[in-house]
Every structure is written in C-alpha cells, then in structure tokens.
Design a protein around this motif. Structure first.
Motif, PDB file in Angstrom:
ATOM      1  N   GLY A 128      -3.665   2.484  68.892  1.00  0.00           N
ATOM      2  CA  GLY A 128      -4.214   2.967  67.649  1.00  0.00           C
ATOM      3  C   GLY A 128      -4.218   4.476  67.563  1.00  0.00           C
ATOM      4  O   GLY A 128      -3.571   5.172  68.350  1.00  0.00           O
ATOM      5  N   VAL A 129      -4.970   4.983  66.591  1.00  0.00           N
ATOM      6  CA  VAL A 129      -5.104   6.414  66.348  1.00  0.00           C
ATOM      7  C   VAL A 129      -6.586   6.751  66.269  1.00  0.00           C
ATOM      8  O   VAL A 129      -7.360   6.030  65.629  1.00  0.00           O
ATOM      9  CB  VAL A 129      -4.406   6.844  65.046  1.00  0.00           C
ATOM     10  N   GLU A 130      -6.972   7.844  66.920  1.00  0.00           N
ATOM     11  CA  GLU A 130      -8.346   8.330  66.861  1.00  0.00           C
ATOM     12  C   GLU A 130      -8.393   9.652  66.125  1.00  0.00           C
ATOM     13  O   GLU A 130      -7.561  10.529  66.353  1.00  0.00           O
ATOM     14  CB  GLU A 130      -8.899   8.528  68.279  1.00  0.00           C
ATOM     15  N   LEU A 131      -9.380   9.792  65.235  1.00  0.00           N
ATOM     16  CA  LEU A 131      -9.640  11.043  64.546  1.00  0.00           C
ATOM     17  C   LEU A 131     -11.100  11.419  64.770  1.00  0.00           C
ATOM     18  O   LEU A 131     -11.992  10.556  64.697  1.00  0.00           O
ATOM     19  CB  LEU A 131      -9.394  10.934  63.043  1.00  0.00           C
ATOM     20  N   LEU A 132     -11.348  12.692  65.053  1.00  0.00           N
ATOM     21  CA  LEU A 132     -12.700  13.235  65.091  1.00  0.00           C
ATOM     22  C   LEU A 132     -12.864  14.123  63.867  1.00  0.00           C
ATOM     23  O   LEU A 132     -12.102  15.069  63.680  1.00  0.00           O
ATOM     24  CB  LEU A 132     -12.936  14.054  66.371  1.00  0.00           C
ATOM     25  N   LEU A 133     -13.866  13.813  63.048  1.00  0.00           N
ATOM     26  CA  LEU A 133     -14.032  14.497  61.772  1.00  0.00           C
ATOM     27  C   LEU A 133     -15.357  15.233  61.723  1.00  0.00           C
ATOM     28  O   LEU A 133     -16.394  14.693  62.113  1.00  0.00           O
ATOM     29  CB  LEU A 133     -13.991  13.478  60.629  1.00  0.00           C
ATOM     30  N   ALA A 134     -15.331  16.464  61.227  1.00  0.00           N
ATOM     31  CA  ALA A 134     -16.577  17.154  60.937  1.00  0.00           C
ATOM     32  C   ALA A 134     -17.319  16.375  59.862  1.00  0.00           C
ATOM     33  O   ALA A 134     -16.698  15.713  59.022  1.00  0.00           O
ATOM     34  CB  ALA A 134     -16.298  18.582  60.477  1.00  0.00           C
ATOM     35  N   PRO A 135     -18.648  16.406  59.877  1.00  0.00           N
ATOM     36  CA  PRO A 135     -19.408  15.536  58.967  1.00  0.00           C
ATOM     37  C   PRO A 135     -19.032  15.660  57.492  1.00  0.00           C
ATOM     38  O   PRO A 135     -18.865  14.642  56.812  1.00  0.00           O
ATOM     39  CB  PRO A 135     -20.859  15.963  59.223  1.00  0.00           C
ATOM     40  N   LEU A 136     -18.907  16.886  56.978  1.00  0.00           N
ATOM     41  CA  LEU A 136     -18.638  17.021  55.553  1.00  0.00           C
ATOM     42  C   LEU A 136     -17.205  16.621  55.203  1.00  0.00           C
ATOM     43  O   LEU A 136     -16.941  16.181  54.077  1.00  0.00           O
ATOM     44  CB  LEU A 136     -18.941  18.446  55.092  1.00  0.00           C
ATOM     45  N   SER A 137     -16.287  16.741  56.166  1.00  0.00           N
ATOM     46  CA  SER A 137     -14.933  16.226  55.952  1.00  0.00           C
ATOM     47  C   SER A 137     -14.973  14.703  55.866  1.00  0.00           C
ATOM     48  O   SER A 137     -14.335  14.086  54.992  1.00  0.00           O
ATOM     49  CB  SER A 137     -14.014  16.662  57.088  1.00  0.00           C
ATOM     50  N   ALA A 138     -15.728  14.081  56.777  1.00  0.00           N
ATOM     51  CA  ALA A 138     -15.869  12.625  56.749  1.00  0.00           C
ATOM     52  C   ALA A 138     -16.544  12.182  55.458  1.00  0.00           C
ATOM     53  O   ALA A 138     -16.205  11.133  54.884  1.00  0.00           O
ATOM     54  CB  ALA A 138     -16.672  12.163  57.951  1.00  0.00           C
ATOM     55  N   ARG A 139     -17.508  12.968  54.996  1.00  0.00           N
ATOM     56  CA  ARG A 139     -18.196  12.639  53.737  1.00  0.00           C
ATOM     57  C   ARG A 139     -17.207  12.502  52.599  1.00  0.00           C
ATOM     58  O   ARG A 139     -17.289  11.562  51.786  1.00  0.00           O
ATOM     59  CB  ARG A 139     -19.219  13.749  53.438  1.00  0.00           C
TER      60      ARG A 139
END
Length: 269
Positions: free
Chosen positions: A91-102
C-alpha cells in the motif's frame, strides 16, 4: 522474524507539497504476526492498502481502534497505539498535517481524535475507490501520479481553512510547541476558550496538547538523528533544546506518547 519487503519514496508534485510532504509505498511480508508500537503525534496517518489486513489498537480503549482493515485513517492521537498484521501487505502511507487532512478528508478532525477508522466508514467512499485504483496501477510511479491527480482535485474542490486558524497552526509549529497559548490567543484576538474550541474542532486536539506533541516530535527526531550518527545522546541537552523543563519532563512525555523511555525507544529503532 524480521519482515521482508520494499519501501519506495515518492515526492508529490509542486502544488501538493505544502499539504503532502511525501508518499511512502511499501510491500512487506510478515510470516508471523508483526506488532509495532506507533507513537502519538499531531498528524493524521492515511494508509491505502490492498494486501493483508491489520489491526490498530489503542490500549486505553478498544473502541478507538479498528480491526481487519487494509486501509484506514488515524486522526491525531495523544497516546501511543499498536498495529498488528501477518501476511503480505502492500500500500501507500501518507502523513498529513492536521489542516491539510481537514481539507482532503472534508470533515472536522475532532471527529477522528484518538480514533482509527476504516476508509469505507468515511463520507463519500472516495478513498476506497482510490485504493482500488492504486491496487490496479502497474507500478509505483503510476500510483504516485494517480495520487497527485486525485489529491490535487480534492484540494481544488475544497474550501480553504480559516486563515486565522492556519496562521495559528503555523505559529505553533514555528515555535516548536514552545510558544505561549495565551500569547497566541492574544495575537489572534481570540479568547483562550475560543482558540481551544477551534483547535479541538479542526486540529483534533487542544492547543496545549498540540504544543506538547510538537515538542515530543522534535525531541524524538533530534535523538533519532544523533543515535543514527553513532554518537551518544545527551538527554538533558535534548530536553533543554526542545523546550522541556528538565530530563524527567522529557521522559514523562516519551512514556505517554511512545510507551517507552527515550533510551529504550532509541535502542529499539
């Protein structure tokens, strides 16, 4: 037994880089159950997988985790959790800053605080469809290009976050979590109560907890870099550099957010 597999890093296109710093493609085989302890963080984890399922468990509450899923979103956590899998995962993993994820997920992160949720449970089911398309793609370059297209389209279609909240987040990150929440509220012209409400709603955690996690993440990164160089880690110096009162203060945060002392965590790495 050590898991066997590959990891491939991908760099998002330029328009996405303020929101997504990297893609991590992986293929991993675990012939016996593989359990990992995952540290807390003021970030959102997105896994889009199409291999062996896994379980995410928060030791504080069974309801916060998810079982037998290949794709999930984990919101901002203020405690460590574990993942468990066996078989071949890809698979693929992404780590997102909170407001980007928002913006990408289209929902307030307060709904995901201390929770892992299978992608099929999220509104719109677009992540499930994206997962299927990633699985069908012939290789990692094509998968990363697909992520670029889909995520860019999501950002274009989503309204921007409140610029005052975005500024507050940047201010807190720039301070390394050492800035005063009272000063931040004064700079914004908000009450502390309103600032805490907005952070809980859109970041998933109150500003004081977000600040603690930012300090922890910096201490974790600094100590890992020193340890990887082969040098001995001066924990008192790391504590001072990252804004802790003393070494014991740093150790308490490592226990809460990583489930181990700093030295034990570094040795395990």
């Amino acid at each position: 037994m050590t898991p066997v597999g590959e990891m491939v890093l991908g760099l998002p296109e330029a328009r996405l880089r303020p929101f997504v710093d990297r893609y991590l493609g992986y293929r991993e085989r675990a012939d016996v159950p593989l359990v990992r302890r995952e540290s807390a963080g003021v970030f959102v984890v997105l896994i889009l997988g199409w291999g062996a399922p896994l379980d995410v468990t928060d030791p504080r509450s069974v309801e916060r985790g998810v079982t037998t899923v290949d794709s999930f979103v984990a919101g901002t956590f203020d405690g460590w959790c574990t993942t468990r899998t066996v078989g071949v995962g890809e698979g693929v993993e992404l780590l997102l800053a909170p407001l980007s994820a928002r913006r990408l997920l289209g929902l307030p992160l307060g709904e995901l605080t201390n929770r892992a949720v299978g992608v099929e449970q999220l509104p719109g089911h677009w992540l499930g469809r994206l997962r299927d398309r990633l699985a069908e793609a012939p290789g990692w370059p094509q998968r990363f290009a697909l992520l670029d297209r889909v995520l860019t389209a999501r950002l274009v279609a989503s309204p921007p976050v409140d610029p005052r909240l975005a500024w507050a987040w940047r201010w807190l990150v720039a301070s390394g979590g050492r800035g005063s929440v009272g000063t931040l509220a004064d700079e914004l012209g908000w009450s502390r109560r309103h600032l805490a409400f907005r952070f809980r709603q859109d970041v998933g955690l109150p500003p004081k907890m977000a600040a603690r996690l930012l300090r922890f993440q910096q201490a974790h990164a600094v100590s890992t870099e020193i340890g990887a160089s082969g040098r001995a880690v001066d924990w008192a110096a790391v504590a001072a550099a990252c804004g802790y009162y003393d070494q014991s203060h740093l150790i308490r945060d490592f226990h809460q957010f990583a489930g181990a002392t700093p030295a034990a965590l570094l040795a395990a790495r």
